[in-house]
Design an enzyme around this catalytic site. Structure first.
Site, PDB file in Angstrom:
ATOM      1  N   SER A 148       0.860  -1.189   0.000  1.00 29.33           N
ATOM      2  CA  SER A 148       0.000   0.000   0.000  1.00 29.33           C
ATOM      3  C   SER A 148       0.892   1.233   0.000  1.00 29.33           C
ATOM      4  O   SER A 148       2.041   1.187   0.475  1.00 29.33           O
ATOM      5  CB  SER A 148      -0.862   0.000   1.258  1.00 29.33           C
ATOM      6  OG  SER A 148      -1.492   1.252   1.427  1.00 29.33           O
ATOM      7  N   TYR A 161      -1.068  -0.671  10.336  1.00 27.66           N
ATOM      8  CA  TYR A 161      -1.322  -1.082   8.948  1.00 27.66           C
ATOM      9  C   TYR A 161      -0.140  -0.684   8.056  1.00 27.66           C
ATOM     10  O   TYR A 161       0.322  -1.472   7.232  1.00 27.66           O
ATOM     11  CB  TYR A 161      -2.619  -0.428   8.475  1.00 27.66           C
ATOM     12  CG  TYR A 161      -2.984  -0.664   7.031  1.00 27.66           C
ATOM     13  CD1 TYR A 161      -3.583  -1.852   6.619  1.00 27.66           C
ATOM     14  CD2 TYR A 161      -2.753   0.317   6.063  1.00 27.66           C
ATOM     15  CE1 TYR A 161      -3.927  -2.053   5.290  1.00 27.66           C
ATOM     16  CE2 TYR A 161      -3.093   0.132   4.735  1.00 27.66           C
ATOM     17  CZ  TYR A 161      -3.685  -1.063   4.351  1.00 27.66           C
ATOM     18  OH  TYR A 161      -4.024  -1.263   3.027  1.00 27.66           O
TER      19      TYR A 161
HETATM   20  N1  LIG Z   1      -8.894  -0.472  -1.005  1.00 32.94           N
HETATM   21  C1  LIG Z   1      -7.827   0.286  -1.077  1.00 32.94           C
HETATM   22  O1  LIG Z   1      -7.954   1.482  -1.372  1.00 32.94           O
HETATM   23  C2  LIG Z   1      -6.459  -0.278  -0.826  1.00 32.94           C
HETATM   24  C3  LIG Z   1      -5.350   0.573  -0.894  1.00 32.94           C
HETATM   25  C4  LIG Z   1      -4.076   0.036  -0.692  1.00 32.94           C
HETATM   26  C5  LIG Z   1      -3.923  -1.312  -0.429  1.00 32.94           C
HETATM   27  N2  LIG Z   1      -5.027  -2.117  -0.341  1.00 32.94           N
HETATM   28  C6  LIG Z   1      -4.811  -3.532  -0.043  1.00 32.94           C
HETATM   29  O2  LIG Z   1      -5.487  -4.302  -1.023  1.00 32.94           O
HETATM   30  C7  LIG Z   1      -5.998  -5.504  -0.429  1.00 32.94           C
HETATM   31  C8  LIG Z   1      -7.482  -5.612  -0.682  1.00 32.94           C
HETATM   32  O3  LIG Z   1      -8.129  -4.478  -0.117  1.00 32.94           O
HETATM   33  P1  LIG Z   1      -9.702  -4.260  -0.233  1.00 32.94           P
HETATM   34  O4  LIG Z   1      -9.931  -2.805  -0.103  1.00 32.94           O
HETATM   35  O5  LIG Z   1     -10.239  -4.997  -1.391  1.00 32.94           O
HETATM   36  O6  LIG Z   1     -10.193  -4.972   1.130  1.00 32.94           O
HETATM   37  P2  LIG Z   1     -11.658  -5.512   1.479  1.00 32.94           P
HETATM   38  O7  LIG Z   1     -11.803  -5.411   2.950  1.00 32.94           O
HETATM   39  O8  LIG Z   1     -12.644  -4.793   0.645  1.00 32.94           O
HETATM   40  O9  LIG Z   1     -11.616  -7.043   1.053  1.00 32.94           O
HETATM   41  C9  LIG Z   1     -10.705  -7.895   1.711  1.00 32.94           C
HETATM   42  C10 LIG Z   1     -11.080  -9.341   1.459  1.00 32.94           C
HETATM   43  O10 LIG Z   1     -10.199 -10.140   2.286  1.00 32.94           O
HETATM   44  C11 LIG Z   1     -10.976 -11.101   2.966  1.00 32.94           C
HETATM   45  N3  LIG Z   1     -10.318 -11.483   4.221  1.00 32.94           N
HETATM   46  C12 LIG Z   1     -10.218 -10.752   5.362  1.00 32.94           C
HETATM   47  N4  LIG Z   1      -9.590 -11.462   6.308  1.00 32.94           N
HETATM   48  C13 LIG Z   1      -9.276 -12.658   5.758  1.00 32.94           C
HETATM   49  C14 LIG Z   1      -8.621 -13.812   6.244  1.00 32.94           C
HETATM   50  N5  LIG Z   1      -8.178 -13.888   7.506  1.00 32.94           N
HETATM   51  N6  LIG Z   1      -8.461 -14.860   5.404  1.00 32.94           N
HETATM   52  C15 LIG Z   1      -8.930 -14.809   4.131  1.00 32.94           C
HETATM   53  N7  LIG Z   1      -9.573 -13.748   3.624  1.00 32.94           N
HETATM   54  C16 LIG Z   1      -9.739 -12.678   4.430  1.00 32.94           C
HETATM   55  C17 LIG Z   1     -12.317 -10.406   3.193  1.00 32.94           C
HETATM   56  O11 LIG Z   1     -13.361 -11.341   3.490  1.00 32.94           O
HETATM   57  C18 LIG Z   1     -12.517  -9.666   1.865  1.00 32.94           C
HETATM   58  O12 LIG Z   1     -13.112 -10.503   0.899  1.00 32.94           O
HETATM   59  C19 LIG Z   1      -5.625  -5.426   1.054  1.00 32.94           C
HETATM   60  O13 LIG Z   1      -4.436  -6.142   1.276  1.00 32.94           O
HETATM   61  C20 LIG Z   1      -5.414  -3.949   1.276  1.00 32.94           C
HETATM   62  O14 LIG Z   1      -4.558  -3.699   2.354  1.00 32.94           O
HETATM   63  C21 LIG Z   1      -6.279  -1.623  -0.534  1.00 32.94           C
END
Ligand SMILES: NC(=O)c1ccc[n+]([C@@H]2O[C@H](COP(=O)([O-])OP(=O)(O)OC[C@H]3O[C@@H](n4cnc5c(N)ncnc54)[C@H](O)[C@@H]3O)[C@@H](O)[C@H]2O)c1
Length: 267
Positions: A148, A161
């Site tokens: 991230s 985080y």
């Molecule tokens: N959304 C953003 O703007 C953003 C920005 C930078 C990085 N990220 C990274 O991208 C990735 C996805 O983010 P997102 O926004 O789609 O998150 P989200 O919360 O929308 O989705 C996360 C998914 O992971 C699953 N999950 C959670 N805990 C779990 C576990 N213990 N085992 C298996 N699955 C599990 C959830 O059920 C969900 O389907 C993350 O690693 C996040 O840190 C997201």
């Protein structure tokens, strides 16, 4: 509707956290481009149940035994693993110290630290380990880790985080150095501000606003001021990057973290 723009036919790809948000888009895009995708998640996604090229398996990535068992099941069923996207991740906006003094629940607790670190770091490490054992035998594979912008810059109100995501970026470099000799690429991706996903729900926005001393009821961001491209990233743009990195077109990209932030971050 996604159209095929790279050929992933014959590839088996695992996406952790594939039920929602960015992961769901990655599953759909990889499958649309011909990969057989297995989504590992603790939550269900009904649309994936009957989707061509998509299988779902329940797995909590923070439990090494579950990860080992599910990876064995995938190898038994599909014979090989070509791509692992370590996407599952969680965020709880928390201050190191609640110096405003009115919401102690937004101060980092041991439970918060363990919850985030178990999924964001331990999950990434042991998914990579289980899959790398398979890829070493194959002498081929790609591991893509979701870092991230927070992990590169540090994010106010999200220090735990940020630390987790910094660790992911550095695991990426170290694993690329360890595994390159086996023709395994390891790459990280660092998104910034994007279209909202379940991670960025109202409760998370409220908590983040508090940690930053902002009004939780008025936290709309001036994207033009903070993002040179003037808008948040699209979920589809991140899925496209993952799809490209999964493909053989990215065959010399390893050991780096690719920024996808519309120039908000230039690291
Ligand atoms: N959304 C953003 O703007 C953003 C920005 C930078 C990085 N990220 C990274 O991208 C990735 C996805 O983010 P997102 O926004 O789609 O998150 P989200 O919360 O929308 O989705 C996360 C998914 O992971 C699953 N999950 C959670 N805990 C779990 C576990 N213990 N085992 C298996 N699955 C599990 C959830 O059920 C969900 O389907 C993350 O690693 C996040 O840190 C997201």
């Amino acid at each position: 509707m996604t159209q095929q723009w790279v050929n992933l036919e014959g590839k088996v790809a695992i996406v952790t956290g594939g039920s929602m948000g960015l992961g769901e888009a990655m599953v759909n895009e990889l499958a649309a481009n011909g990969a057989q995708v297995i989504s590992l998640d603790v939550a269900a996604n009904d649309a994936h149940k009957n989707q061509a090229n998509v299988a779902t398996m329940t797995c909590d990535v923070s439990h090494q035994k579950e990860v080992t068992a599910v990876v064995k099941q995938i190898v038994d069923q599909y014979g090989h693993i070509d791509v692992l996207v370590n996407n599952a991740g969680v965020s709880r906006p928390r201050m190191l110290v609640d110096y405003y003094g009115t919401h102690p629940e937004y101060e980092l607790s041991e439970d918060d630290f363990d919850f985030m670190t178990n999924i964001n770091q331990k999950g990434v490490v042991f998914c990579a380990q289980a899959v790398a054992r398979v890829m070493i035998k194959q002498k081929a594979g790609v591991i893509i880790n979701m870092s991230s912008e927070a992990g590169l810059e540090g994010s106010k109100g999200q220090s735990c985080y940020s630390g987790n995501k910094a660790a992911v970026a550095v695991y990426t470099k170290a694993w690329a150095k360890e595994l390159g000799q086996f023709n395994i690429r390891v790459v990280a991706v660092a998104p910034g501000v994007n279209e909202r996903t379940p991670m960025n729900n109202d409760a998370a926005f409220k908590a983040l606003a508090y940690t930053r001393g902002q009004d939780p009821n008025n936290i709309s961001s001036d994207y033009k001021a903070i993002i040179p491209l003037g808008r948040p990233g699209k979920i589809s743009e991140i899925a496209d990057l993952i799809t490209y990195l999964s493909s053989d077109h990215a065959s010399y990209i390893s050991g780096t973290t690719i920024n996808i932030t519309g120039a908000k971050s230039t690291r």
